[in-house]
Design an enzyme around this catalytic site. Structure first.
Site, PDB file in Angstrom:
ATOM      1  N   GLU A  51       0.808  -1.226   0.000  1.00 49.86           N
ATOM      2  CA  GLU A  51       0.000   0.000   0.000  1.00 49.86           C
ATOM      3  C   GLU A  51       0.834   1.266   0.000  1.00 49.86           C
ATOM      4  O   GLU A  51       0.404   2.298  -0.526  1.00 49.86           O
ATOM      5  CB  GLU A  51      -0.952  -0.001   1.201  1.00 49.86           C
ATOM      6  CG  GLU A  51      -2.113  -0.983   1.079  1.00 49.86           C
ATOM      7  CD  GLU A  51      -1.787  -2.356   1.648  1.00 49.86           C
ATOM      8  OE1 GLU A  51      -0.604  -2.606   1.957  1.00 49.86           O
ATOM      9  OE2 GLU A  51      -2.714  -3.183   1.781  1.00 49.86           O
ATOM     10  N   PHE A 113     -11.293  -7.612  13.685  1.00 44.56           N
ATOM     11  CA  PHE A 113     -10.218  -8.047  12.794  1.00 44.56           C
ATOM     12  C   PHE A 113      -9.902  -6.946  11.771  1.00 44.56           C
ATOM     13  O   PHE A 113     -10.794  -6.402  11.154  1.00 44.56           O
ATOM     14  CB  PHE A 113     -10.630  -9.331  12.065  1.00 44.56           C
ATOM     15  CG  PHE A 113      -9.584  -9.804  11.092  1.00 44.56           C
ATOM     16  CD1 PHE A 113      -8.330 -10.190  11.541  1.00 44.56           C
ATOM     17  CD2 PHE A 113      -9.848  -9.839   9.731  1.00 44.56           C
ATOM     18  CE1 PHE A 113      -7.350 -10.613  10.645  1.00 44.56           C
ATOM     19  CE2 PHE A 113      -8.876 -10.261   8.831  1.00 44.56           C
ATOM     20  CZ  PHE A 113      -7.624 -10.652   9.284  1.00 44.56           C
ATOM     21  N   GLN A 114      -8.641  -6.653  11.632  1.00 47.76           N
ATOM     22  CA  GLN A 114      -8.150  -5.609  10.728  1.00 47.76           C
ATOM     23  C   GLN A 114      -8.779  -4.245  11.019  1.00 47.76           C
ATOM     24  O   GLN A 114      -9.008  -3.450  10.114  1.00 47.76           O
ATOM     25  CB  GLN A 114      -8.333  -6.004   9.256  1.00 47.76           C
ATOM     26  CG  GLN A 114      -7.447  -7.197   8.881  1.00 47.76           C
ATOM     27  CD  GLN A 114      -7.280  -7.396   7.387  1.00 47.76           C
ATOM     28  OE1 GLN A 114      -8.177  -7.087   6.610  1.00 47.76           O
ATOM     29  NE2 GLN A 114      -6.130  -7.918   6.988  1.00 47.76           N
ATOM     30  N   LYS A 163     -17.485  -1.059   6.087  1.00 45.21           N
ATOM     31  CA  LYS A 163     -17.935  -2.023   5.082  1.00 45.21           C
ATOM     32  C   LYS A 163     -19.454  -2.018   4.932  1.00 45.21           C
ATOM     33  O   LYS A 163     -19.975  -2.124   3.821  1.00 45.21           O
ATOM     34  CB  LYS A 163     -17.444  -3.419   5.480  1.00 45.21           C
ATOM     35  CG  LYS A 163     -17.516  -4.416   4.338  1.00 45.21           C
ATOM     36  CD  LYS A 163     -16.865  -5.741   4.740  1.00 45.21           C
ATOM     37  CE  LYS A 163     -16.899  -6.718   3.566  1.00 45.21           C
ATOM     38  NZ  LYS A 163     -16.381  -8.041   3.970  1.00 45.21           N
ATOM     39  N   MET A 480      24.345   9.236   2.102  1.00 51.47           N
ATOM     40  CA  MET A 480      24.157  10.487   2.824  1.00 51.47           C
ATOM     41  C   MET A 480      24.371  10.271   4.320  1.00 51.47           C
ATOM     42  O   MET A 480      24.891  11.150   5.012  1.00 51.47           O
ATOM     43  CB  MET A 480      22.767  11.065   2.546  1.00 51.47           C
ATOM     44  CG  MET A 480      22.602  12.507   2.968  1.00 51.47           C
ATOM     45  SD  MET A 480      23.803  13.625   2.190  1.00 51.47           S
ATOM     46  CE  MET A 480      22.885  14.208   0.763  1.00 51.47           C
TER      47      MET A 480
END
Lengths: 582, 171
Positions: A51, A113-114, A163, A480
């Site tokens: 993502e 969940f999630q 959802k 760097m």
């Protein structure tokens, strides 16, 4: 009116808003939206591998096309993985709308969940965010989200959709254009301020334009107007990292980037100027160096659409809250109206030419190894003959070398993570830019360390036949970090080396790409030509001098006039006060 | 499918917290994470050394959600005690409002008459306006403002609710 599901309403909104591409990754809490997308072939979905990749692709797409980038991810880990890209877009003012799935409303707050508190997590890293609890409110929110992301100072907006809201139904009608109750960005500058600015500019003996990413965000017209006002006044132009390309590097009035790794002439001109016109930049710490020594002789005009950027770190004499294009257009009109002519800046330019003669971007030659600066310079020479070129970068030495040695003549061709400094930005940004500009040559200039932060997106480029090029300046260091350790910690290289690097050429081949290795100066020209001429995605592992450092440099906490021009000036230790600065 | 509106009820929560940066954001975050609004919120330090603040929150939500929010508030490290005044027997709640009313002639007299009924005080006056100070329950203040709206309400500032349990025991 017939009712539609929340998911269908969302997709209808996206179509009504002119969205062509969505970068995303499916998951449990966005299944209804993915099913709706299945039936709407008008919207192209680019399936990413992680993502974070989706967010940077959206940024690359947005920065290179001027359109908002759209991201679609699931709840929980989908949303948290997007946080770095959302923050990056906030820091660099990139218009982006991130749609996140959420657990159904009745489960919110139950550690389902999630489940993650996406709104809470993204509150401080987004321009605005919404939790939509009813399908009837969805259309209004989505249209408002795009309005907020793309207007004023652009930024990321998160829309969190549970959802059950995606499944529940409501009537949908394309919303009328609306006036927001509280959000009204100021576009047009105050006329008195414009008049003062024009008079200050006409009277200045040592003026300089200090321009930034705001010029690019304001649209192509702003870049045109910047060129016009620069021509009218004859003043030198410098730019921040984010603003490169708004003013052509091929112009005589261009004096290079300013700041920590900017040119000697740009930083000295800022120091000695009597008038600084800051256009869409924000006096970042990488630009100002030590604040109490910053531009001591200059009056300062600051044009910015974000009022909170004004007087944030540097007190200015004349604030102008406005869109850059609008303000510049007003200034040009008044300049002409009042019959101003460019002042005689011969003396000022003579001093600038003196600083230029130091040739601060020069680098030592090496017969044996490829100098990384030379690799960028060759990439620039080779790609000038190519069609439209877009360069993205990761973060580190290679990023600064690209900024210094690649010349940009047009806006929207240089995509880099300036504010947040996100390693892993450049490659997905290149994919997003290629999606938005299928005919351009898109090259991600990378380092061996940062390319590995989102290297999984090679699969995305393969899947969508995107002919992006990755040009790795491989010095087997986090260069760097190593450079700062040399400056500050007597070269104790604590964890700044790249061990166990993959064989990048074989890795490219494993993904169905072309892999090229360039090992010595004699292979450089041919290798880069081969990269450009090879159709499809190409990864180049360009082995460069391992210990090269990026100069010139203003160490943190130092003044513009305390630049280090070459390694011989590095002492290897710093005071604790300087060490403590970013 | 349509989403059913859940039954929700009003609760007054009283918290004592350590007076430290970020505590208010943490508390507000617990509510917004669930999409519930805070109807009113008051904060002020209440100990001589300024170490402890009392926060009074009025919120509406389904009873189960309120229970969960209380439990989660109690779990926050800087929170000393959470009391749901609504669920803990009789309590006193008060709110203060400043109510600006403009009008001339009969409206002015009527405004003063109503203010007297509500025991509101005049704290500022011009020839054409008053500012009233009124304390009471949220309902009482709502009623007063409703009446003043018919006369010439200009604007209102309200403190939000503070409350304490009746009797000698602390919250």
């Amino acid at each position: 009116m017939a009712e539609k599901s929340g998911a269908d309403i969302l997709v209808e909104c996206l179509i009504d808003l002119g969205v062509e591409v969505v970068f995303g990754y499916p998951g449990g809490a966005v299944l209804p939206i993915y099913d709706a997308l299945f039936n709407h072939p008008k919207i192209r979905h680019v399936l990413v591998r992680h993502e974070q990749g989706a967010t940077h692709m959206a940024e690359g797409y947005a920065r290179s096309t001027g359109k908002p980038g759209v991201v679609l991810v699931t709840s929980g880990p989908g949303a948290t993985n997007a946080v770095t890209g959302i923050t990056d877009a906030l820091m660099d003012s990139i218009p982006m709308v991130v749609i996140t799935g959420q657990v159904p409303t009745q489960l919110i707050g139950t550690d389902a969940f999630q489940e993650a508190d996406t709104i809470g997590i993204t509150r401080h890293c987004s321009k605005h965010n919404y939790l939509v609890k009813s399908p009837a409110k969805l259309a209004g929110v989505v249209h408002e989200a795009f309005h907020i992301a793309t207007t004023g100072r652009p930024g990321p907006v998160v829309v969190d959709i549970p959802k059950n809201v995606q499944i529940a139904t409501a009537p949908y009608e394309k919303p009328e254009t609306f006036e927001h109750a509280s959000y009204r960005p100021q576009i047009k500058a105050d006329a008195g301020a414009i008049a003062s600015a024009v008079e200050m500019l006409a009277a200045a003996e040592r003026p300089i334009f200090y321009t930034g990413g705001g010029v690019i965000n304001s649209g192509p017209e702003a870049s045109e107007l910047l060129r016009e006002i620069a021509a009218l006044t004859g003043a030198p132009v410098t730019s921040t990292l984010m603003g490169l390309g708004a003013f052509p590097a091929s112009s005589d009035q261009w004096i290079g980037m300013l700041g920590m790794h900017g040119t000697y002439e740009a930083n000295w001109a800022m120091n000695k100027a009597d008038l600084i016109v800051c256009v869409g930049a924000r006096f970042d710490d990488r630009v100002t160096g030590r604040l109490d020594a910053f531009a001591p002789f200059a009056q300062k005009i600051h044009i910015d659409i974000d009022r909170s950027s004004i007087n944030k770190t540097v007190e200015v004499d004349l604030p102008i809250v406005a869109d850059v294009a609008s303000a510049l257009s007003d200034m040009i009109a008044l300049w002409k109206d009042r019959g101003h002519k460019a002042a005689d800046l011969t003396e000022w330019w003579a001093r600038i030419d003196g600083w230029r003669a130091r040739n601060s971007l020069a680098y030592p030659e090496s017969g044996e190894e490829i100098m990384p600066q030379e690799a960028i310079a060759q990439l620039y020479r080779a790609s000038r003959s190519a069609k439209d070129v877009i360069i993205t970068t990761e973060v580190g030495q290679h990023q600064m070398w690209a900024a210094q040695h690649f010349g940009f003549d047009e806006p929207n061709k240089w995509l880099t993570s300036g504010g947040l400094g996100t390693m892993g930005y450049g490659f997905p940004a290149a994919i997003g830019a290629q999606v938005g500009n299928p005919d351009s040559l898109v090259v991600c200039v990378a380092g061996d360390a940062s390319i590995q932060m989102n290297i999984q997106e090679m699969g995305t480029a393969s899947q969508y036949r995107l002919p992006v090029k990755i040009f790795i300046l491989n010095n087997e260091y986090m260069g760097m970090v190593r450079q700062w350790q040399e400056l500050t910690y007597e070269s104790r290289y604590s964890n700044s080396y790249s061990d166990s690097l993959p064989d990048f050429v074989k890795l490219a081949e494993a993904y169905g790409w072309t892999g090229i290795r360039i090992e010595g100066p004699q292979e450089l020209e041919a290798g880069i030509a081969q990269m450009i001429d090879t159709p499809g995605p190409v990864l180049v592992d360009c082995r460069v001098a391992k210990l090269s450092n990026c100069f010139p440099m203003i160490p943190s906490g130092a003044a513009h006039t305390d630049m280090l021009l070459d390694p011989s000036q590095v002492e290897g230790i710093m005071s604790d006060e300087a060490k403590a600065l970013v | 499918m349509h989403i059913q509106e859940e039954y929700s009820e009003r609760h007054v929560l009283s918290l004592t917290v350590s007076n430290e940066a970020g505590i208010l954001a943490r508390i507000a975050g617990l509510f917004t994470a669930r999409g519930y609004n805070i109807d009113s919120l008051t904060v002020a330090d209440i100990t001589p050394d300024h170490a402890i603040s009392r926060i009074t929150i009025v919120t509406s939500g389904p009873p189960k959600v309120i229970d969960q929010i209380i439990a989660q508030l109690d779990r926050l490290v800087p929170v000393h005690k959470v009391t749901d005044l609504t669920d803990n027997g009789p309590f006193v709640e008060r709110e203060l409002a400043l109510v600006k009313v403009a009008g001339v002639g009969e409206d002015r007299i009527e405004a003063l008459r109503l203010a007297d009924v509500f025991r509101a005080k005049v704290v500022d006056t011009t020839i054409e306006s008053f500012i009233f100070e009124i304390t009471g329950t949220t309902d009482k203040i709502d009623n007063f403002i409703g009446l003043m709206r018919q006369i010439g309400l200009v604007e209102v500032g309200r403190t939000g609710v503070v409350g304490l349990i009746r009797g000698k025991e602390p919250n």
